[in-house]
Write an enzyme that holds these catalytic residues in place. Structure first.
Site, mmCIF file in Angstrom:
data_model
loop_
_atom_site.group_PDB
_atom_site.id
_atom_site.type_symbol
_atom_site.label_atom_id
_atom_site.label_comp_id
_atom_site.label_asym_id
_atom_site.label_seq_id
_atom_site.Cartn_x
_atom_site.Cartn_y
_atom_site.Cartn_z
ATOM 1 N N LYS A 22 0.839 -1.210 0.000
ATOM 2 C CA LYS A 22 0.000 0.000 0.000
ATOM 3 C C LYS A 22 0.863 1.245 0.000
ATOM 4 O O LYS A 22 0.673 2.153 -0.816
ATOM 5 C CB LYS A 22 -0.888 0.011 1.247
ATOM 6 N N ASN A 23 1.857 1.301 0.901
ATOM 7 C CA ASN A 23 2.603 2.544 1.075
ATOM 8 C C ASN A 23 3.586 2.795 -0.058
ATOM 9 O O ASN A 23 4.112 3.890 -0.180
ATOM 10 C CB ASN A 23 3.302 2.555 2.437
ATOM 11 N N CYS A 116 -4.336 8.612 9.374
ATOM 12 C CA CYS A 116 -4.658 7.815 10.575
ATOM 13 C C CYS A 116 -4.689 8.721 11.806
ATOM 14 O O CYS A 116 -3.962 9.688 11.908
ATOM 15 C CB CYS A 116 -3.523 6.825 10.800
ATOM 16 N N ARG A 121 1.064 14.396 12.923
ATOM 17 C CA ARG A 121 1.475 14.146 11.526
ATOM 18 C C ARG A 121 1.585 15.449 10.731
ATOM 19 O O ARG A 121 0.965 15.610 9.701
ATOM 20 C CB ARG A 121 0.513 13.154 10.871
ATOM 21 N N ASP A 305 4.666 0.516 12.276
ATOM 22 C CA ASP A 305 3.389 -0.051 11.806
ATOM 23 C C ASP A 305 3.157 -1.447 12.354
ATOM 24 O O ASP A 305 2.053 -1.969 12.237
ATOM 25 C CB ASP A 305 3.346 -0.099 10.273
ATOM 26 N N ARG A 397 -8.500 -0.301 5.131
ATOM 27 C CA ARG A 397 -7.627 0.706 4.485
ATOM 28 C C ARG A 397 -6.294 0.075 4.100
ATOM 29 O O ARG A 397 -5.617 0.557 3.202
ATOM 30 C CB ARG A 397 -7.359 1.866 5.451
HETATM 31 C C1 EPZ Z 1 4.692 6.738 6.185
HETATM 32 O O1 EPZ Z 1 4.005 7.818 6.797
HETATM 33 C C2 EPZ Z 1 3.669 5.615 6.119
HETATM 34 N N1 EPZ Z 1 2.516 6.054 5.317
HETATM 35 C C3 EPZ Z 1 3.210 5.257 7.523
HETATM 36 O O2 EPZ Z 1 2.340 4.136 7.409
HETATM 37 C C4 EPZ Z 1 4.422 4.844 8.354
HETATM 38 O O3 EPZ Z 1 4.007 4.580 9.675
HETATM 39 C C5 EPZ Z 1 5.455 5.982 8.348
HETATM 40 O O4 EPZ Z 1 5.805 6.301 6.989
HETATM 41 C C6 EPZ Z 1 6.728 5.602 9.096
HETATM 42 O O5 EPZ Z 1 7.280 4.453 8.521
HETATM 43 C C7 EPZ Z 1 2.608 6.071 3.968
HETATM 44 O O6 EPZ Z 1 3.634 5.742 3.396
HETATM 45 C C8 EPZ Z 1 1.366 6.482 3.227
HETATM 46 P P1 EPZ Z 1 6.975 10.069 8.280
HETATM 47 P P2 EPZ Z 1 4.657 9.309 6.793
HETATM 48 O O7 EPZ Z 1 6.906 11.295 7.438
HETATM 49 O O8 EPZ Z 1 5.335 9.559 5.486
HETATM 50 C C9 EPZ Z 1 6.702 13.181 11.841
HETATM 51 C C10 EPZ Z 1 0.387 2.897 7.804
HETATM 52 O O9 EPZ Z 1 -0.054 2.391 8.839
HETATM 53 N N2 EPZ Z 1 6.765 14.181 10.764
HETATM 54 O O10 EPZ Z 1 8.199 9.221 8.244
HETATM 55 O O11 EPZ Z 1 3.626 10.248 7.242
HETATM 56 C C11 EPZ Z 1 5.364 12.459 11.802
HETATM 57 O O12 EPZ Z 1 4.403 13.227 12.517
HETATM 58 C C12 EPZ Z 1 0.972 4.300 7.831
HETATM 59 O O13 EPZ Z 1 0.439 2.313 6.683
HETATM 60 C C13 EPZ Z 1 6.894 15.521 11.117
HETATM 61 O O14 EPZ Z 1 6.964 15.875 12.288
HETATM 62 O O15 EPZ Z 1 5.747 9.109 7.940
HETATM 63 C C14 EPZ Z 1 5.675 11.163 12.482
HETATM 64 O O16 EPZ Z 1 5.648 11.363 13.886
HETATM 65 C C15 EPZ Z 1 0.822 4.946 9.200
HETATM 66 N N3 EPZ Z 1 6.916 16.452 10.135
HETATM 67 C C16 EPZ Z 1 7.120 10.887 12.038
HETATM 68 O O17 EPZ Z 1 7.658 12.133 11.618
HETATM 69 C C17 EPZ Z 1 6.853 16.115 8.801
HETATM 70 O O18 EPZ Z 1 6.908 17.020 7.930
HETATM 71 C C18 EPZ Z 1 7.198 9.885 10.888
HETATM 72 O O19 EPZ Z 1 6.581 10.481 9.793
HETATM 73 C C19 EPZ Z 1 6.731 14.750 8.459
HETATM 74 C C20 EPZ Z 1 6.695 13.800 9.459
#
Ligand code: EPZ
Length: 416
Positions: A22-23, A116, A121, A305, A397
């Site tokens: 998915k991701n 989610c 986020r 995850d 989802r």
């Molecule tokens: C991706 O989310 C995945 N989603 C998430 O999977 C996964 O948990 C996550 O990566 C970590 O591996 C998709 O790929 C669609 P991040 P993403 O940017 O890109 C903070 C699932 O269950 N952050 O690495 O949003 C954020 O709040 C989903 O399939 C900032 O603070 O993850 C989080 O605490 C859930 N500012 C952490 O970093 C930003 O600009 C990780 O976020 C961006 C992120």
């Protein structure tokens, strides 16, 4: 809202083919609009998030057609550079479209994304990187207006290895003049898949999977036919369920190294695991000992995850496990529901202290987010008695045909 009815206590026996990731596929869809030629992507899972991403593309004037697990995308030109707010609220990955719409049209308007219910986020890392690359960004009434007409390549260092921010920069700069580098880039396998996909379209990107990625901008990209990588989180969810329920399960269409942080813990807990190319076999007595500590980390550390699914396994292992969620602020919403099923867990800040019990008891519980919901399904499969998991929409989802696949290996689970 649908629900699952589960009769627990049955061991697993059989094979499951794991769905496409998915991701990864959500990022590939965003990349597909960087060319006006036809893009064909195979092994796309049939999921709500994937459906919503298709709707988002169609709202930009992109043609999006699904034939089984193959999706055909064609965007002669974008009829709009506004990423629709209601769908964007639904879908965290709508933010990837910012990079690709800017890469294609140099202008974009997007609302703050949803996703989610696992924490704030924010997208500050995305916006900081885009502005460092010369994108003009204005925020007004919950919308973000971007203008990339004066974008130039450059060296970007991420404060945190954000998966989405890394993907956005790759999508923004694949078509550009100049070289862009990303330091402290995310190393997730989905980044490598996006790099391979874009390079198959004619991009020149290297370093995917490492902390340093180099993008040499090109003038244009061409169409491609591509198969998305297997879903490492779905694979890890099934392995964790088999460990909790006992028996033997073979997964095909997997890349074992993508979830080695999990398998290391499962082996330490007493599971037997055999890897054979793109298959993996797990056997478990169903009664295991604690692996003591789980710390979620960016890849290749233990994936956030899989924290919720693993918490269920820890709750029925002999001994104490401390599970620390370092990535998202509120990713313990499944724990009160597990406690209702007899789990003994206390939460202190980012730590869940899990004391193993003999068995969980069936109960009526509510899924509140995608992976927490998957964890409750695992709890129902391993518990004694009947469990009802409300809120199956959250779980759908991310898991394509979950109840059918689990039934095929001996589980008693029905969706109503
Ligand atoms: C991706 O989310 C995945 N989603 C998430 O999977 C996964 O948990 C996550 O990566 C970590 O591996 C998709 O790929 C669609 P991040 P993403 O940017 O890109 C903070 C699932 O269950 N952050 O690495 O949003 C954020 O709040 C989903 O399939 C900032 O603070 O993850 C989080 O605490 C859930 N500012 C952490 O970093 C930003 O600009 C990780 O976020 C961006 C992120």
């Amino acid at each position: 809202m649908g629900r699952y009815i589960i009769d627990g206590g049955r061991a697993f026996h059989g094979d499951i083919r794991v769905q496409g990731a998915k991701n990864a596929v959500l990022a590939l869809f965003a990349g597909a609009i960087l060319t006006s030629e036809e893009v064909v992507i195979h092994d796309c899972p049939d999921l709500l998030d994937v459906y919503n991403m298709g709707k988002l593309l169609q709202s930009l004037g992109v043609s999006f057609e699904r034939r089984g697990t193959t999706v055909i995308i064609k965007s002669d030109e974008l009829s709009s550079d506004e990423i629709s707010c209601c769908l964007a609220r639904e879908l965290r990955s709508s933010i990837f479209l910012l990079g690709s719409v800017l890469g294609r049209d140099k202008r974009a308007k997007v609302s703050y994304p949803g996703g989610c219910d696992i924490g704030l986020r924010p997208i500050d890392i995305h916006l900081k990187a885009l502005s460092e690359l010369g994108v003009n960004i204005r925020e007004k009434y919950g919308y973000i207006y971007c203008d990339a007409t004066r974008m130039r390549g450059g060296a970007v260092t991420l404060d945190y290895p954000s998966v989405g921010a890394t993907e956005n920069i790759m999508l923004l700069t694949a078509i550009s003049n100049g070289v862009t580098t990303i330091s402290n880039a995310a190393r997730e396998p989905e980044i490598v898949d996006l790099q391979n996909f874009l390079n198959a379209m004619g991009a020149r990107i290297t370093g995917g999977g490492s902390s340093f990625i180099r993008i040499e901008g090109v003038d244009k990209l061409h169409g491609v036919e591509y198969t998305v990588m297997p879903d490492r989180i779905v694979a890890g969810t099934f392995l964790t369920a088999a460990a909790a329920c006992g028996g033997e399960l073979k997964l095909t269409n997997v890349v074992p190294e993508h979830f080695s942080a999990l398998t290391a813990k499962l082996i330490k807990s007493g599971c037997k695991i055999t890897e054979e190319g793109n298959s993996i076999i797990i056997s478990s007595s169903g009664r295991l000992t604690s692996a003591e500590r789980i710390e979620t980390q960016p890849y290749p550390g233990f994936p956030t995850d899989l924290q919720a699914p693993y918490t269920v396994l820890a709750s029925i292992q002999d001994g104490m496990t401390i599970i620390t969620e370092n990535i998202f602020e509120t990713r313990f919403k499944h724990i009160p529901e597990l406690i209702r099923m007899g789990a003994q867990i206390t939460v202190r800040d980012r730590n869940a202290i899990v004391k193993g019990v003999e068995a969980l008891r069936g109960a009526e519980v509510a899924a509140l987010d995608l992976r927490g919901g998957a964890a409750l399904v695992i709890a129902g499969l391993a518990a004694q008695g009947t469990t009802i998991v409300n809120g199956s929409k959250h779980i759908e989802r991310g898991y394509d045909g979950l109840e059918k696949l689990l039934t095929s290996v001996g589980a008693s689970i029905e969706k109503i």
